[in-house]
Motif scaffolding. Structure first.
Motif, PDB file in Angstrom:
ATOM      1  N   PHE A 104      46.281  80.644   3.966  1.00 39.78           N
ATOM      2  CA  PHE A 104      46.090  81.945   4.591  1.00 39.78           C
ATOM      3  C   PHE A 104      45.704  81.796   6.066  1.00 39.78           C
ATOM      4  CE2 PHE A 104      43.318  85.704   5.472  1.00 39.78           C
ATOM      5  CZ  PHE A 104      44.330  86.650   5.451  1.00 39.78           C
ATOM      6  N   GLY A 105      44.952  80.731   6.356  1.00 36.02           N
ATOM      7  CA  GLY A 105      44.582  80.474   7.745  1.00 36.02           C
ATOM      8  C   GLY A 105      45.818  80.231   8.605  1.00 36.02           C
ATOM      9  N   VAL A 106      46.752  79.473   8.061  1.00 34.97           N
ATOM     10  CA  VAL A 106      48.001  79.224   8.796  1.00 34.97           C
ATOM     11  C   VAL A 106      48.729  80.551   9.021  1.00 34.97           C
ATOM     12  CG1 VAL A 106      50.264  78.123   8.659  1.00 34.97           C
ATOM     13  CG2 VAL A 106      48.215  76.888   7.896  1.00 34.97           C
ATOM     14  N   PHE A 107      48.767  81.358   7.965  1.00 34.82           N
ATOM     15  CA  PHE A 107      49.410  82.668   8.069  1.00 34.82           C
ATOM     16  C   PHE A 107      48.759  83.506   9.171  1.00 34.82           C
ATOM     17  CE2 PHE A 107      50.027  87.075   6.789  1.00 34.82           C
ATOM     18  CZ  PHE A 107      51.367  87.103   6.470  1.00 34.82           C
ATOM     19  N   CYS A 108      47.415  83.497   9.197  1.00 33.24           N
ATOM     20  CA  CYS A 108      46.693  84.274  10.218  1.00 33.24           C
ATOM     21  C   CYS A 108      46.980  83.739  11.610  1.00 33.24           C
ATOM     22  CB  CYS A 108      45.194  84.240   9.955  1.00 33.24           C
ATOM     23  SG  CYS A 108      44.700  85.220   8.566  1.00 33.24           S
TER      24      CYS A 108
END
Lengths: 315, 369, 397
Positions: B36-40
């Motif tokens: 999710f961090g990568v997505f953000c």
């Protein structure tokens, strides 16, 4: 711009039109799910696939219309929707075949994930107008505008109808169809035949998701022809359920989808001719009708007639 | 086969097994945070700041915890609606409908009795009404399954839409309070029959209902002959019949209990939150409950933990929009990633040598693995 | 339209980013105090903050804030407030259901973001959620769209603002009545709540003022956003020979586009949808939240509050006060219809034209007003409307 009033004829016409317009997503999603479930896996996530497909189709049709022109753009959109479906399908296909991972659970998580992605990337496309798919006017023989309008057939509807006998034939008469059924009915036997259960299921799930993605394209590029976050409002989930109703037979998927699409038009059509109470109950007509038909046609002795044997078993 | 080896492992080496069953879900959530961090980051937000916000909004203070628990409590109850029948091998997804008819029954009882009896008695009657209504609603799906062979998944899904239509019809017609103008709603139940909050908190009593129901469900399934019979029937219906188990009665009873849990959630929503019946009662608690049940592998104690996890994610949804300018759908993406990762982690049991050896007891390696 | 939004979105984002970066520590500090502070001590906080460096204003939407409809109209108004009034920081949250979720969102905006003014925009947030939170946070101002505030009954820090958009619907009805040969009009409606009924009735009265034989067919979809049903409703109206269709749903796009495809005139709602129907768009009733939100923003920055009484608890206005407006006439509108529409709008603005004037009957034959009575736009009785006037085909239950 005046058109003639139809009066009570509006109700059967509305149902007919609703059948032709409203049934397309049900038809494509249920056919896709039929293929998937025949291989022994359930993909509840097609609700999310439908949304993601609808958004992708609309976005690509809108973005590419400046480059390839408004005739070709919606077809690119349809293709994009199918590919978007395949992406989600391959996640489902891989994850749901891991040991101890339940396919129903993955499906529900994929509804949220697919819907989330669609809404996340779809924000800029709610307002603009994307070129729609063309329709085939087969009502030209009539002078009545409502009849002409009701008989605007989407090519995606024809595609869905064409897939029905093809899929039926595929399951019955082709080697690949046999593989899918073998994997779905008795994985052990399939393994003995030297079939890769993983890849047959993966292919079935991805192909099924492709169809569901195209079902999404029919929502956003044909009817109702917009991209909004509420565009599917449960149609994908219902279409998946219709497969059980249709006992995993492509022809019955067609009838079930037509029934459901037509019943959707009941509420508005009745109100337009003055039956204006009980519209919530009329709007629930498709669900009540389906339940009643199931109660009548089922019997405890043949609960699972037609059901793939491996359905619902953990891999 | 996998389950018998798991059972043997569990029986012989409870410590390492329980360590694994704690570490894997935690590892899954951490992995989800990374994805999710990568997505953000791709969406233009700083992942570390996002993590900080999520923690702060979901678990960072007592106030945040209350927010999380408020959102978790209806999920505990609706999850049981799927988890209990799953032990019998039934896939019930009629949670939303059972919640709605439970709320409907609670309002009917509350409007009928409110003000005439002491508030506590009215609340008790409302709870009983919702238990019976929700129970009968899902029992109908169980009965259709048993006596007519109607697939319970599709019938319970259809019953959702029918329940919602019925509720909408009633609050717009016969039950409608014309003075309440913002949406078609029933009359308000008497204030004496409102369900209050726990002392010194803003968390309503629904949390206790959820915890108690989950504990009872756990005891019923794991520690009673009834539960044993249900699990046996769920494992193999034919064998259960041969063994003389009353499969039909078991199906009806389990479905009744399942539906009554979701029905109770409807009563809590009416008595503690809305104080009247209207469309707001349809707010996805039912569908979220299905996911909770499956992720928790239908274990009534695990559903509590998963409910709190989902409650925390939902509580953090707002801060993603407000502090990081991410669209409202971001929380759905986050939720999807977390649950996909947790589901994947199920397949990792027994794959780490780490948990098979007695000597090593640290936890960190699973994250690295 | 889309360009304008993008411009707003951009500026809003920049403002938020910039402020976030500069006040990261401030935020944490506020969070700490927000937690420690018990609600009862909140009263004197407003007095302490004599020179606030920035005012945090929270907006809450029930759907996506870019729905090309109800929520977007509010979000654009909020963006205009931030753009026009320096010193305001906007925090927004979309897709917040009318459950405990909205209560938690309000609390979180107050405690974590330090919001002092909240605009929970959905009609259904008011009772019980806004009322509960207002009691708990007496120093925070809650402004709600819809005329639901009652003096003496509701907390002092709650206010209502309400646009008489039915005035615009009346004018749209006049235009529709002139443009339709048969006088058959259609209205796609979500739910039979007073606000919706009032729009239907005003639209019908407008049409009947120029064509006494005009009728409005109503179809309720039952949900605020249900695209397939909205399209079906529009199609069945077109099948029945209805010539002008308007709507009251969250996102009118489906109705407008479907009607255009069927060759039926449309009248928009919430925002200007003329680009969706280049041939058949007549006019439309639009919100104009920018002016009212900017005005309120200036009041907040000047230190005015609901509690002190220098912001009125009920702010109401129609066409004359720029709470709502009409879309520019579409190309199909005849000069005659334009003249009648302009005259009606002028009459409403000057107060000479009263929409609800006796004799007036419901469509079931009951008397609403005798011949010598009238209800002016600001009459609160109109906000409790539970009937259709004569000329509407449909039933409220």
């Amino acid at each position: 711009m005046a058109t003639e009033a139809l009066g009570w004829w509006g109700v059967p016409l509305g149902i007919l039109a609703g059948t032709l317009r409203g049934s397309v997503p049900f038809l494509l999603v249920s056919l896709g799910e039929c293929l998937t479930e025949k291989s022994g896996k359930i993909n509840l996530g097609l609700e999310g696939t439908l949304l993601f497909g609808a958004m992708s189709a609309y976005a690509i049709s809108y973005l590419s219309s400046g480059i390839v022109g408004p005739t070709l753009a919606p077809w690119l959109g349809v293709l994009a929707a199918g590919v978007a479906g395949m992406v989600l399908g391959s996640i489902h296909g891989w994850l749901s075949q891991q040991p101890r991972v339940n396919d129903v659970a993955v499906g529900i998580a994929m509804i949220i994930f697919g819907g989330g992605l669609a809404n996340f990337f779809g924000k800029p496309f709610i307002q603009p107008q994307a070129p729609h798919l063309p329709t085939l006017p087969i009502g030209g023989w009539s002078d009545l505008a409502p009849v002409q309008s009701a008989l605007q057939i989407s090519p995606l509807f024809l595609l869905g109808v064409a897939i029905v006998p093809l899929m039926s034939w595929f399951f019955k008469s082709t080697r690949w169809g046999l593989y899918v059924r073998a994997v779905g009915d008795s994985p052990d036997a399939a393994l003995a035949m030297g079939i890769s259960i993983f890849w047959v299921r993966m292919a079935s799930i991805v192909a099924g998701s492709f169809l569901a993605g195209i079902g999404g394209a029919s929502l956003s590029l044909f009817y109702p022809g917009v991209w909004t976050e509420r565009i599917s409002s449960g149609q994908g989930l219902m279409a998946v359920a219709l497969v059980i109703f249709a006992r995993w037979r492509p022809w019955q998927c067609l009838w079930a989808s037509l029934l459901f699409g037509g019943a959707q038009a009941l509420g508005p059509a009745f109100q337009s001719v003055g039956i204006d109470s009980y519209y919530y109950l009329f709007n629930a007509a498709p669900y009540i009708l389906t339940l009643v038909i199931m109660i009548i046609t089922c019997s405890p002795k043949r609960t699972l007639a037609g059901a793939p044997g491996a359905l619902g078993q953990d891999s | 086969m996998a389950s018998t080896t798991a059972w043997r492992r569990f029986a012989q080496r409870p410590l390492r097994e329980s360590l694994e069953s704690i570490a894997l879900p935690i590892g899954a959530v951490l992995a989800a945070l990374v994805i999710f961090g990568v997505f953000c980051a791709l969406a233009g937000a700083n992942p570390l700041a996002v993590y900080g916000s999520i923690y702060k909004a979901a678990f960072g203070s007592w106030s945040a915890w209350q927010n999380t628990l408020i959102r978790a409590s209806p999920l505990m109850l609706t999850a049981l609606c799927t988890a209990l029948p799953a032990r019998l091998g039934l896939v019930i997804i009629g949670n939303e409908g059972a919640l709605v008819v439970g709320g409907l029954a609670a309002v009917l009882v509350g409007l009928g009795l409110g003000g005439t009896l002491p508030g506590g008695l009215v609340l008790l009657a409302m709870a009983l009404g919702s238990l019976v209504a929700g129970g009968l609603w899902i029992m109908a799906a169980g009965a259709l399954r048993h006596y007519r062979g109607v697939n319970e998944t599709i019938s319970s899904l259809l019953l959702n839409y029918i329940a919602i239509a019925l509720m909408n019809h009633l609050v717009q017609g016969p039950l409608r309070d014309p003075a309440f103008v913002s949406k078609p709603s029933s009359y308000e139940i008497d204030p004496s029959a409102w369900l209050g909050t726990l002392p010194d908190t803003r968390v309503h009593w629904g949390l206790i209902y959820g915890l108690v129901a989950s504990a009872l469900a756990y005891i019923l399934i794991q520690r009673t002959t009834f539960g044993f019979a249900a699990r046996t029937a769920g494992g193999n219906v034919r064998a259960a019949r041969i063994a003389g188990l009353p499969v039909g009665k078991l199906t009806l009873a389990v479905c009744f209990l399942a539906g009554s849990c979701a029905g109770l959630a409807g009563m809590v929503e009416v008595a503690a939150v809305q104080k009247r019946l209207n469309e707001s009662i349809v707010s996805n608690y039912g569908y979220a409950g299905i996911l909770v049940a499956f992720v928790a592998r239908h274990n009534p104690l695990a559903t509590v933990l998963v409910s709190v996890l989902l409650g925390g994610i939902l509580a953090a949804g707002g801060i993603l929009q407000r502090s990081h300018n991410l669209p409202d759908a971001t929380v759905l993406v986050f939720q999807g990633i977390v649950f996909l990762c947790v589901l994947y982690s199920e397949s990792l049991y027994g794959r780490f040598a780490f948990f098979q050896e007695r000597e090593v007891e640290a936890e960190g390696a699973v994250v690295a693995g | 339209m889309s360009d304008r939004n993008r411009a707003f979105g951009f500026s809003r984002r920049q403002v938020v980013r910039g402020l976030l970066a500069s006040s990261a520590f401030g935020l944490t500090a506020k969070f700490g105090t927000g937690c420690a502070q018990s609600p009862s001590t909140g009263g004197d906080a407003a007095a302490d903050g004599a020179a606030p460096e920035e005012l945090v204003v929270g907006f809450i939407y029930v759907g996506p804030k870019d729905d090309y409809g109800y929520n977007q109209a509010h979000a654009e108004g909020a963006a205009a407030m931030v753009a026009n009034v320096p010193g305001i920081r906007l925090v927004e949250e979309a897709n917040v259901p009318e459950t405990t979720a909205v209560a938690e969102t309000m609390r979180s905006m107050i405690e974590i973001d330090g919001a002092k003014v909240l605009f929970p925009t959905s009609f259904g947030y008011f009772d019980p959620h806004i009322l509960n939170m207002a009691k708990e946070f007496p120093d925070v101002q809650f402004l709600h769209a819809g005329g639901l505030y009652q003096e003496g009954v509701h907390p002092n820090n709650v206010g209502s603002y309400f646009g008489y958009i039915d005035e615009a619907q009346y004018v749209a009805g006049v235009v529709a009545g002139r443009m339709s040969k048969s006088g058959k009009l259609g209205f796609v409606a979500a739910k039979p709540i007073p606000q919706v009924l009032r729009n239907v009735n005003s639209f019908t009265l407008g049409a009947r003022s120029v064509n006494p034989a005009a009728t409005t067919q109503v179809i309720f979809t039952g949900e605020w956003a249900e695209p397939v049903k909205e399209a079906e409703a529009t199609n069945s109206m077109a099948d029945q020979g209805i010539e002008v269709i308007t709507c009251h749903v969250d996102s009118p796009k489906v109705v407008i586009e479907t009607a255009e495809k069927r060759g039926v005139y449309t009248s928009g709602y919430h925002a200007d949808q003329s680009s969706l129907a280049p041939k058949g768009y007549l006019t439309g009733a639009e919100w104009d939240w920018s002016s009212i939100y900017t005005k309120l923003g200036q009041d907040f920055m000047a230190g005015k509050t609901l509690m002190a009484g220098d912001i009125p608890h009920i702010l109401r206005g129609g066409l004359a006060d720029n709470f709502c407006k009409l879309s520019p006439y579409g190309p199909a509108v005849t000069d005659e219809a334009k003249a009648d529409g302009d005259a009606a709008a002028a009459g409403i603005k000057s107060g000479d034209l009263v929409i609800y004037k006796g004799p007036l009957k419901t469509n079931t034959g009951d008397e609403v007003l005798p011949a010598d009575k009238e209800m002016k736009t600001n009459n609160v009785e109109l906000e409790k409307m539970d009937y259709f006037v004569e000329g509407v085909i449909g039933s409220v239950s």
